[in-house]
Write an enzyme that holds these catalytic residues in place. Structure first.
Site, mmCIF file in Angstrom:
data_model
loop_
_atom_site.group_PDB
_atom_site.id
_atom_site.type_symbol
_atom_site.label_atom_id
_atom_site.label_comp_id
_atom_site.label_asym_id
_atom_site.label_seq_id
_atom_site.Cartn_x
_atom_site.Cartn_y
_atom_site.Cartn_z
ATOM 1 N N LYS A 193 29.777 -30.997 31.067
ATOM 2 C CA LYS A 193 30.805 -30.043 31.487
ATOM 3 C C LYS A 193 31.700 -30.686 32.544
ATOM 4 O O LYS A 193 31.264 -30.966 33.652
ATOM 5 C CB LYS A 193 30.195 -28.770 32.095
ATOM 6 C CG LYS A 193 31.272 -27.712 32.355
ATOM 7 C CD LYS A 193 30.796 -26.569 33.207
ATOM 8 C CE LYS A 193 31.148 -26.700 34.657
ATOM 9 N NZ LYS A 193 32.591 -26.782 34.960
ATOM 10 N N GLU A 268 24.603 -36.160 43.302
ATOM 11 C CA GLU A 268 25.484 -37.008 44.114
ATOM 12 C C GLU A 268 26.452 -36.054 44.791
ATOM 13 O O GLU A 268 27.352 -35.510 44.160
ATOM 14 C CB GLU A 268 26.191 -38.022 43.201
ATOM 15 C CG GLU A 268 26.702 -39.224 43.943
ATOM 16 C CD GLU A 268 28.050 -38.963 44.577
ATOM 17 O OE1 GLU A 268 28.062 -38.619 45.779
ATOM 18 O OE2 GLU A 268 29.060 -39.082 43.891
ATOM 19 N N CYS A 302 33.958 -38.498 47.767
ATOM 20 C CA CYS A 302 32.674 -38.359 48.475
ATOM 21 C C CYS A 302 32.484 -39.505 49.454
ATOM 22 O O CYS A 302 31.832 -39.356 50.475
ATOM 23 C CB CYS A 302 31.535 -38.288 47.474
ATOM 24 S SG CYS A 302 31.505 -39.679 46.346
ATOM 25 N N GLU A 402 32.452 -31.837 55.459
ATOM 26 C CA GLU A 402 33.299 -32.638 54.570
ATOM 27 C C GLU A 402 34.657 -31.946 54.435
ATOM 28 O O GLU A 402 34.761 -30.843 53.904
ATOM 29 C CB GLU A 402 32.615 -32.737 53.200
ATOM 30 C CG GLU A 402 33.301 -33.687 52.267
ATOM 31 C CD GLU A 402 32.514 -33.910 50.989
ATOM 32 O OE1 GLU A 402 32.051 -32.927 50.385
ATOM 33 O OE2 GLU A 402 32.356 -35.081 50.593
#
Ligand code: NDP
Length: 512
Positions: A193, A268, A302, A402
Site C-alpha cells: 500500500k 522504519e 527520516c 520530528e
C-alpha cells in the site's frame, strides 16, 4: 493538465494529457474498486490534477491478501530457485531504468520534490533491485556436523510468507524498493500500500513486475488510506509480517494491531538526527553537509539532520555560515532542473512545520533565518522558507520532535559528555553525525551515540550494502544489506538421525 511543462509522460515516453489512472493490482488483474470509489492527487507545487486513483476498501484489501496467500502457499514464487528469482529482479531493474523519466516525473508532481532528485532516487531504486537480485542467490543457513556420528543438524532459511508493505509519501518509489525486492529475493509474496498522496509510481512498479514476468498474485497493490486498507493489512491472520515506514505514532499502532496474531513487525520510523561539531572540524565541509542535511527533500526525510549540536567556541561562526549558505539554496519549481528544494507535500503538513517554528520562538528560541511559508512566483505558497532557529534548548518541542520540514535547530555543548547526552536525549535513534579532525573523537562519538547509523565527517551517504534502521523509537529491524534480506527469512531447524538407531526411551525388555 495542458500547462506547459506539466505534461505527464506515458508508457515508453509518450506524452500523456490525462491524469494518471491508478488502479489496484490484485491476483494479476488491474482493477478499480467494487464500489467505484476514487481519490485524487493534485501536485502540491502546481495545483494540477496528477492522479485519479481507485480507493480501496475492505473487499479489495481482503482479495489482495487472499491472492498473496494463495500465491505463497502454492509455491509459484517461493519454490523458485535463487537463480530464477535473481533473473527476474534484474529484469525489473532494467525496466526501471527504461522508465526512469516517466517515474521521476510523476514522483515529482505527486510529492513536490525536484525532478533532478527524483531521477537520482529512481536510479538508486534500480540499484537496490540489482543488489537484492545478488542476495537472492545467497539464501543459506548453517549445517552442524559435530552433533555426534549419527546426527546431522541443518538450519534452513525459508521465506517468512505473506508480507504487508506500507509506504509513506516522502520517497515513495525508493522506500518501496528498500522493501519489496528483498522480500521477493527471500521468496515472499506481498501486498503493497503506497501513501494516498503518492500512489502512482508504485502502480508503475506493478506494471513493470507484470512485464518482467512475475507470477500473478505474488505482488498485489491496494490503493487507499490507512483506514481501512492499512488497518486490515496489519490485522488479517493470513499476513505473516508487516514492514512499515512512516510516523512513530502509526508505527506504535501497527505493533499493537499486529500483536493478536503475533506477526513479525519491521518498522522504519522518524528521527531527530543530530550533527555534532567539534572545534577542530573542517567547517567548510561541515556547513555544506548541514545545509544539505536539513533542506534535502524539504526536510521531509527520516534522516533529516534537523538539529546541530555545536561546540560553544564555534557556535556563532557556524550559525552565521549556515545562514549565509542557506540563502544560496535554490527553492522553487520542482520541474526546474536547477531546483534543489521543492514544495511541502500538503497544506496540513506545511501548517505543522510552521507551528513548530512559532512554538520555538514563543518558548524563547531565536529565528536566524526564514520561519514562514515561501511564495514562489507563479506557483503560490505551498513551500516553506529555509529556516534556522538558534538558542534552542533540549526542553523545546523543536529539539525533541520530528518537524519534517526545512527547519534547523541549533544547540550548543562544551564537553563530549554534554554532546553525547544531548544526542541521546531524544526518544528517536535513527542517525547521528560527528565532525572532527580527530579520529579518536569520531570513534568515541560513534560508539556512544544511540543511533542506527553514525556518519563521521559526512552526512547521509547511503549504500545498498549498508544496513539501515533505527534504535529506540526510530524503529525495529533493518533494511538494506544482508540484514535487509534476513528480515524476510524464517529459521527452521532440521535434525537428521542417520544410519544408527536412536537409543530407546523405553527398554524393549520392559515391554509387557
Ligand atoms: P503516517 O505514518 O501516518 O503514514 C504512513 C503510511 O501509513 C501511509 O501509507 C498511511 O496511509 C499508513 N497508515 C496510516 N494509518 C495506518 C494504520 N492505522 N495502519 C496501517 N497503515 C496506516 O505518516 P503521515 O503521512 O501522516 O506523516 C506524519 C508524520 O510522520 C510526518 O510529519 C513525519 O514526522 C512522519 N513520517 C516519517 C516518515 C519516515 O520516513 N520515517 C515518512 C512519512 C512521515 P494513509 O496516508 O493513506 O492514511
Amino acid at each position: 493538465m495542458g500547462v506547459e511543462g506539466l505534461t505527464l509522460i506515458g508508457a515508453r515516453g509518450a506524452p500523456m494529457v490525462e491524469p494518471f489512472a491508478a488502479r489496484h493490482l490484485i491476483a494479476g488483474a488491474w482493477q478499480g474498486s467494487a464500489d467505484g470509489a476514487t481519490f485524487e492527487r493534485l501536485s502540491p507545487a502546481h495545483g494540477v490534477l496528477v492522479t485519479r486513483a481507485a480507493k480501496g476498501g475492505a473487499a479489495e484489501t481482503e482479495a489482495a491478501i487472499a491472492a498473496a496467500r494463495a500465491a505463497f502457499d502454492d509455491g509459484r514464487w517461493s519454490e523458485r530457485s535463487g537463480k530464477e528469482r535473481a533473473t527476474l529482479l534484474l529484469r525489473v531493474a532494467d525496466l526501471i531504468d527504461r522508465e526512469r523519466e516517466r517515474i521521476a516525473r510523476i514522483e515529482t508532481l505527486e510529492a513536490g520534490k525536484p525532478i533532478a532528485q527524483a531521477r537520482a532516487e529512481i536510479e538508486g531504486a534500480a540499484d537496490l533491485w540489482r543488489y537484492a537480485a545478488a542476495l537472492a542467490r545467497t539464501v543459506a543457513g548453517d549445517s552442524h556436523n559435530s552433533l555426534g556420528p549419527d546426527m546431522l543438524g541443518l538450519v534452513l532459511k525459508e521465506p517468512i510468507g505473506v508480507v504487508s508493505i506500507i509506504c509513506p509519501w516522502n520517497f515513495p518509489f525508493l522506500i518501496a524498493s528498500q522493501k519489496l525486492p528483498f522480500a521477493l529475493a527471500a521468496g515472499c509474496a506481498a501486498v503493497v500500500k503506497p501513501s494516498e498522496m503518492t500512489p502512482s509510481t508504485t502502480v508503475i512498479l506493478g506494471e513493470l513486475l507484470v512485464e518482467a514476468g512475475l507470477p500473478a498474485g505474488v505482488v498485489n497493490i491496494v490503493l487507499g488510506y490507512g483506514q481501512p486498507v492499512g488497518a486490515i493489512m496489519t490485522t488479517d491472520p493470513r499476513v505473516d509480517m508487516v514492514t512499515f515506514t512512516g510516523s512513530t505514532a502509526v508505527g506504535k499502532g501497527i505493533v499493537a494491531a499486529a500483536a493478536p496474531t503475533l506477526k513479525k513487525v519491521s518498522l522504519e520510523l522518524g528521527g531527530k538526527n543530530p550533527q555534532v561539531l567539534f572545534p577542530d572540524a573542517d567547517l567548510d565541509a561541515a556547513v555544506d553537509a548541514i545545509v544539505f542535511g536539513v533542506y534535502f527533500n524539504a526536510g521531509e526525510c527520516c534522516n533529516s539532520g534537523s538539529r546541530i549540536i555545536v561546540h560553544e567556541d564555534i557556535a556563532e561562526a557556524v550559525t552565521e555560515r549556515v545562514v549565509a549558505l542557506s540563502r544560496k539554496v535554490t527553492f522553487g519549481d520542482p520541474l526546474d532542473e536547477a531546483t534543489k528544494v521543492g514544495a511541502i507535500v500538503s497544506p496540513e503538513h506545511r501548517a505543522k512545520i510552521d507551528a513548530y517554528v512559532r512554538g520555538a520562538v514563543a518558548a524563547g528560541a531565536i529565528l536566524r533565518l526564514g520561519g514562514a511559508p515561501l511564495e514562489v512566483p507563479g506557483l503560490g505558497g505551498q513551500f516553506y522558507q529555509p529556516t534556522v532557529v538558534a538558542g534552542v534548548t533540549p526542553d523545546m518541542a523543536i529539539a525533541r520532535e520530528e518537524v519534517f520540514g526545512p527547519v534547523l535547530s541549533v544547540l550548543t555543548f562544551r564537553t563530549m559528555e554534554e554532546a553525547i547526552a544531548l544526542t541521546n536525549a531524544a526518544a528517536y535513534g535513527l542517525s547521528a553525525g560527528v565532525w572532527s579532525a580527530n579520529v579518536h573523537t569520531c570513534l568515541e562519538f560513534a560508539r556512544r551515540a544511540r543511533a542506527g547509523t553514525v556518519w563521521t565527517n559526512s552526512w547521509m551517504d547511503g549504500f545498498a550494502e549498508m544496513p539501515f534502521g533505527g534504535m529506540k523509537e526510530s524503529g525495529q529491524g533493518r533494511e538494506l544489506g544482508r540484514y535487509g534480506l534476513e528480515e524476510f527469512l524464517e529459521v527452521k531447524t532440521v535434525q537428521m538421525r542417520i544410519g544408527r538407531t536412536r537409543a530407546p526411551w523405553v527398554a524393549p525388555s520392559a515391554a509387557g
